[in-house]
Design a protein around this motif. Structure first.
Motif, PDB file in Angstrom:
ATOM      1  N   ARG A 219       2.567   6.619  -2.101  1.00  0.00           N
ATOM      2  CA  ARG A 219       2.827   5.611  -1.071  1.00  0.00           C
ATOM      3  C   ARG A 219       3.311   4.314  -1.715  1.00  0.00           C
ATOM      4  O   ARG A 219       4.301   3.733  -1.279  1.00  0.00           O
ATOM      5  CB  ARG A 219       1.545   5.305  -0.286  1.00  0.00           C
ATOM      6  CG  ARG A 219       1.798   4.511   1.011  1.00  0.00           C
ATOM      7  CD  ARG A 219       0.490   3.997   1.620  1.00  0.00           C
ATOM      8  NE  ARG A 219      -0.090   2.914   0.786  1.00  0.00           N
ATOM      9  CZ  ARG A 219      -1.362   2.501   0.934  1.00  0.00           C
ATOM     10  NH1 ARG A 219      -2.171   3.075   1.809  1.00  0.00           N
ATOM     11  NH2 ARG A 219      -1.815   1.515   0.169  1.00  0.00           N
ATOM     12  N   ASP A 220       2.699   3.887  -2.811  1.00  0.00           N
ATOM     13  CA  ASP A 220       2.973   2.546  -3.349  1.00  0.00           C
ATOM     14  C   ASP A 220       3.681   2.490  -4.697  1.00  0.00           C
ATOM     15  O   ASP A 220       4.171   1.437  -5.073  1.00  0.00           O
ATOM     16  CB  ASP A 220       1.654   1.764  -3.493  1.00  0.00           C
ATOM     17  CG  ASP A 220       1.012   1.500  -2.139  1.00  0.00           C
ATOM     18  OD1 ASP A 220      -0.114   0.979  -2.107  1.00  0.00           O
ATOM     19  OD2 ASP A 220       1.636   1.856  -1.110  1.00  0.00           O
ATOM     20  N   TYR A 221       3.703   3.586  -5.467  1.00  0.00           N
ATOM     21  CA  TYR A 221       4.188   3.459  -6.848  1.00  0.00           C
ATOM     22  C   TYR A 221       5.308   4.429  -7.223  1.00  0.00           C
ATOM     23  O   TYR A 221       6.123   4.136  -8.082  1.00  0.00           O
ATOM     24  CB  TYR A 221       3.003   3.637  -7.824  1.00  0.00           C
ATOM     25  CG  TYR A 221       2.008   2.519  -7.727  1.00  0.00           C
ATOM     26  CD1 TYR A 221       0.879   2.620  -6.908  1.00  0.00           C
ATOM     27  CD2 TYR A 221       2.210   1.324  -8.400  1.00  0.00           C
ATOM     28  CE1 TYR A 221      -0.019   1.573  -6.786  1.00  0.00           C
ATOM     29  CE2 TYR A 221       1.308   0.265  -8.286  1.00  0.00           C
ATOM     30  CZ  TYR A 221       0.206   0.398  -7.479  1.00  0.00           C
ATOM     31  OH  TYR A 221      -0.678  -0.641  -7.353  1.00  0.00           O
ATOM     32  N   PHE A 222       5.376   5.597  -6.577  1.00  0.00           N
ATOM     33  CA  PHE A 222       6.333   6.616  -7.038  1.00  0.00           C
ATOM     34  C   PHE A 222       7.767   6.103  -6.992  1.00  0.00           C
ATOM     35  O   PHE A 222       8.541   6.319  -7.929  1.00  0.00           O
ATOM     36  CB  PHE A 222       6.212   7.893  -6.195  1.00  0.00           C
ATOM     37  CG  PHE A 222       7.210   8.948  -6.610  1.00  0.00           C
ATOM     38  CD1 PHE A 222       8.341   9.198  -5.843  1.00  0.00           C
ATOM     39  CD2 PHE A 222       7.038   9.647  -7.788  1.00  0.00           C
ATOM     40  CE1 PHE A 222       9.274  10.142  -6.241  1.00  0.00           C
ATOM     41  CE2 PHE A 222       7.962  10.600  -8.203  1.00  0.00           C
ATOM     42  CZ  PHE A 222       9.078  10.851  -7.423  1.00  0.00           C
ATOM     43  N   GLU A 223       8.115   5.436  -5.905  1.00  0.00           N
ATOM     44  CA  GLU A 223       9.488   4.940  -5.747  1.00  0.00           C
ATOM     45  C   GLU A 223       9.960   4.237  -7.016  1.00  0.00           C
ATOM     46  O   GLU A 223      11.021   4.506  -7.557  1.00  0.00           O
ATOM     47  CB  GLU A 223       9.499   3.958  -4.558  1.00  0.00           C
ATOM     48  CG  GLU A 223      10.869   3.654  -3.987  1.00  0.00           C
ATOM     49  CD  GLU A 223      11.640   4.927  -3.635  1.00  0.00           C
ATOM     50  OE1 GLU A 223      11.042   5.819  -2.989  1.00  0.00           O
ATOM     51  OE2 GLU A 223      12.806   5.065  -4.060  1.00  0.00           O
ATOM     52  N   GLU A 224       9.094   3.378  -7.509  1.00  0.00           N
ATOM     53  CA  GLU A 224       9.422   2.542  -8.674  1.00  0.00           C
ATOM     54  C   GLU A 224       9.210   3.297  -9.995  1.00  0.00           C
ATOM     55  O   GLU A 224      10.041   3.262 -10.884  1.00  0.00           O
ATOM     56  CB  GLU A 224       8.458   1.337  -8.614  1.00  0.00           C
ATOM     57  CG  GLU A 224       8.628   0.282  -9.688  1.00  0.00           C
ATOM     58  CD  GLU A 224       9.745  -0.711  -9.325  1.00  0.00           C
ATOM     59  OE1 GLU A 224      10.128  -0.721  -8.144  1.00  0.00           O
ATOM     60  OE2 GLU A 224      10.224  -1.399 -10.224  1.00  0.00           O
ATOM     61  N   GLN A 225       8.088   4.025 -10.100  1.00  0.00           N
ATOM     62  CA  GLN A 225       7.660   4.516 -11.416  1.00  0.00           C
ATOM     63  C   GLN A 225       8.043   5.971 -11.693  1.00  0.00           C
ATOM     64  O   GLN A 225       8.103   6.377 -12.843  1.00  0.00           O
ATOM     65  CB  GLN A 225       6.131   4.337 -11.551  1.00  0.00           C
ATOM     66  CG  GLN A 225       5.706   2.877 -11.440  1.00  0.00           C
ATOM     67  CD  GLN A 225       4.195   2.688 -11.513  1.00  0.00           C
ATOM     68  OE1 GLN A 225       3.428   3.665 -11.501  1.00  0.00           O
ATOM     69  NE2 GLN A 225       3.769   1.437 -11.582  1.00  0.00           N
ATOM     70  N   ARG A 226       8.284   6.769 -10.641  1.00  0.00           N
ATOM     71  CA  ARG A 226       8.772   8.149 -10.801  1.00  0.00           C
ATOM     72  C   ARG A 226       7.892   8.988 -11.740  1.00  0.00           C
ATOM     73  O   ARG A 226       8.405   9.779 -12.523  1.00  0.00           O
ATOM     74  CB  ARG A 226      10.203   8.122 -11.353  1.00  0.00           C
ATOM     75  CG  ARG A 226      11.179   7.417 -10.446  1.00  0.00           C
ATOM     76  CD  ARG A 226      11.699   8.335  -9.384  1.00  0.00           C
ATOM     77  NE  ARG A 226      12.240   7.626  -8.221  1.00  0.00           N
ATOM     78  CZ  ARG A 226      12.556   8.262  -7.096  1.00  0.00           C
ATOM     79  NH1 ARG A 226      12.416   9.572  -7.004  1.00  0.00           N
ATOM     80  NH2 ARG A 226      12.997   7.580  -6.061  1.00  0.00           N
TER      81      ARG A 226
END
Ligand code: GBE
Length: 494
Positions: A219-226
């Motif tokens: 929800r909060d981190y995957f977009e950025e951190q993959r």
């Protein structure tokens, strides 16, 4: 001409990665330094030295808290692709809650992570490897359902502070040991003995904590951190004593479901939730014992969905195996208890080689069989072997028995990959160095580096197995004739 049929020497596929594993309480020391709070292993080893075979503690352990440069050099010399280590919750959040962040703890793990990345070694981070902050135990520990959200707050801090460089997360190490040995059989801290009750309540909170931590990442981190989030489950290979006996097959299946399925079914199966056999047997046993409802808590539909599919890989710790048959009458098993709920009698063959640990017998084929079982039972997940290793009590540097263990178990991994098409992508040896082996203290050594615990500086010395492991990483294959310099050849024929 005489044809020599040499057994096809399989090699590890390109991209297969090798590493080594450790855990915070077992190697760091500095138990009350750098702003760290007290955890349940500090408390238990200080208050109950009688529970530790040599009366020792992890206060100093291998002093890795002060030795990041030295430890990363050991890893560089080995040529590993990744390093699996765990973060001490109490070093980041001294009281367990996210309202007080210990910057010195953040700094320590930043230094370790940055050194690893500079050495081109991928950090694999375990968030929880048994060292629960003591204040959280004082509100009940894992049997308290509120600890799930407190864990998610901790995971959030880790994603935020380290997630720009750490993209491989393992939430929990061996939940079955955390829960069954921590809250039912006293095998691990906090050493409660609520047989048949404490373990199931612990697991319920822990699975919800894992599922929520996974969902938070996406929800909060995957977009950025993959990155990726998984879990590490430990399992033995459970085999029917008599392959032809339905009773024995059922007993082995029950052992699998009550130890591995307990956690793997909610996370990795199509249907999710606890295994059917657990729900039905514990319900029936609880009724017999006069409980008003089953000792196994039930998930809400929403919780089943949160936990189902909540891992990007299947972390597997494997050391040994057992044969299972039915118990001749469960009257002599404690009621209530996890073992009476399973109602299987499992044992190890006397023919299998022993080790420095009472429970660790050498049966390499068990690993291949287990990998196939996992592939067939769950949706052929990507499997990472996050621990596998051998203990001795001698501390010999010419550790041929450990070399034999690694070569034999890795041969089985090759067969699983090449002949059974199991999707195994990584292997980590337990452990980088001798360390605090829980209730066995420093009496059992699992390291490929010897640590002299009598020397305040805890010097590390590579054993033969370190050189052999390095050679396997470099060549991508097993070579029984390889003998590192300065070591005598191992006598494989006896
Ligand atoms: O009840 S007693 O304490 O008298 C004996 C039970 C021993 N347990 C059996 C299960 N084992 C799981 C593997 O445990 C793993 O393997 C390593 C070697 O043990 C540990 O150092 C790692 O931290 C752990 O992840 C941990 C030790």
């Amino acid at each position: 001409t005489l044809l020599f049929c040499v057994k096809a020497q399989y090699e590890f596929p390109t991209g297969f990665e090798f590493g080594v594993a450790t855990a915070s309480y077992q190697i760091e020391g500095a138990w009350n330094d750098g702003g760290k709070g007290e955890n349940i292993w500090d408390r238990m080893t200080h208050e109950r030295p009688d529970l530790i075979e040599d009366g020792s503690t992890g206060d100093d352990a291998c002093r890795s808290y002060y030795k990041t440069e030295e430890d990363v050099r050991l890893l560089t010399d080995l040529g590993v692709d990744f390093y699996r280590f765990s973060i001490s919750w109490s070093r980041i959040l001294p009281n367990g809650h996210a309202n007080q962040i210990n910057q010195e703890g953040i700094d320590y793990y930043n230094e370790l992570i940055n050194r690893l990345i500079a050495a081109e070694i991928t950090p694999f981070v375990t968030m929880f490897h048994w060292d629960l902050p003591q204040p959280l135990q004082e509100i009940g520990g894992w049997p308290n359902p509120f600890v799930a959200d407190i864990f998610v707050d901790y995971a959030n801090i880790l994603y935020k502070e380290f997630g720009d460089r750490v993209t491989n997360w393992i939430t929990f190490n061996e939940p079955a040991v955390v829960c069954e040995q921590g809250y039912s059989t006293a095998g691990k801290a906090p050493a409660y003995t609520q047989e048949g009750i404490g373990g199931y309540l612990c697991a319920h909170t822990l699975l919800i904590a894992h599922g929520k931590a996974y969902r938070l990442y996406y929800r909060d981190y995957f977009e950025e951190q993959r990155g990726r989030v998984g879990i590490t489950l430990d399992s033995w290979m459970y085999m029917p004593e008599d392959e032809e006996s339905q009773e024995d097959q059922d007993a082995a299946e029950r052992a699998f479901q009550f130890f591995l399925g307990w956690y793997a079914n909610p996370i990795f199966s199509e249907e999710g939730d606890y295994p059917e056999v657990m729900k039905s047997r514990i319900e029936a046993q609880s009724q017999e014992e006069g409980f008003r409802s089953s000792r196994l808590p039930s998930f809400t539909d929403e919780e089943i969905e949160i936990i189902k599919g909540s891992a990007d890989f299947f972390g597997l710790n494997h050391y040994t195996s057992e044969y299972c048959t039915t118990v001749t009458g469960t009257e002599d098993l404690p009621r209530p208890s996890h073992s009476a709920d399973i109602d299987a009698f499992c044992y190890q063959s006397p023919d299998w080689e022993s080790s420095g640990s009472s429970w660790l017998k050498v049966y390499p084929e068990g690993l291949r069989k287990l990998l196939v079982w996992i592939k067939q039972r769950y949706i052929n997940p990507e499997i990472m072997i996050t621990e596998n290793g051998f203990s001795d009590r001698t501390g010999t540097l010419a550790d041929c028995r450990r070399v034999n263990y690694f070569n034999s178990y890795l041969e089985q991994v090759l067969l699983a990959i090449h002949e059974d098409e199991v999707n195994v992508t990584r292997y980590a040896a337990w452990s980088l160095m001798d360390n605090f082996e829980w209730r066995q203290g420093y009496t059992e050594r699992f390291g490929i580096h010897y640590v002299d615990f009598d020397d305040d500086d805890k010097p590390r010395t590579p054993k033969m197995s370190a050189f052999v492991f390095k050679n396997i990483i470099q060549t991508g294959g097993i070579d029984w004739d390889y003998t590192p310099e300065a070591f005598p050849p191992c006598d494989w024929d006896n």
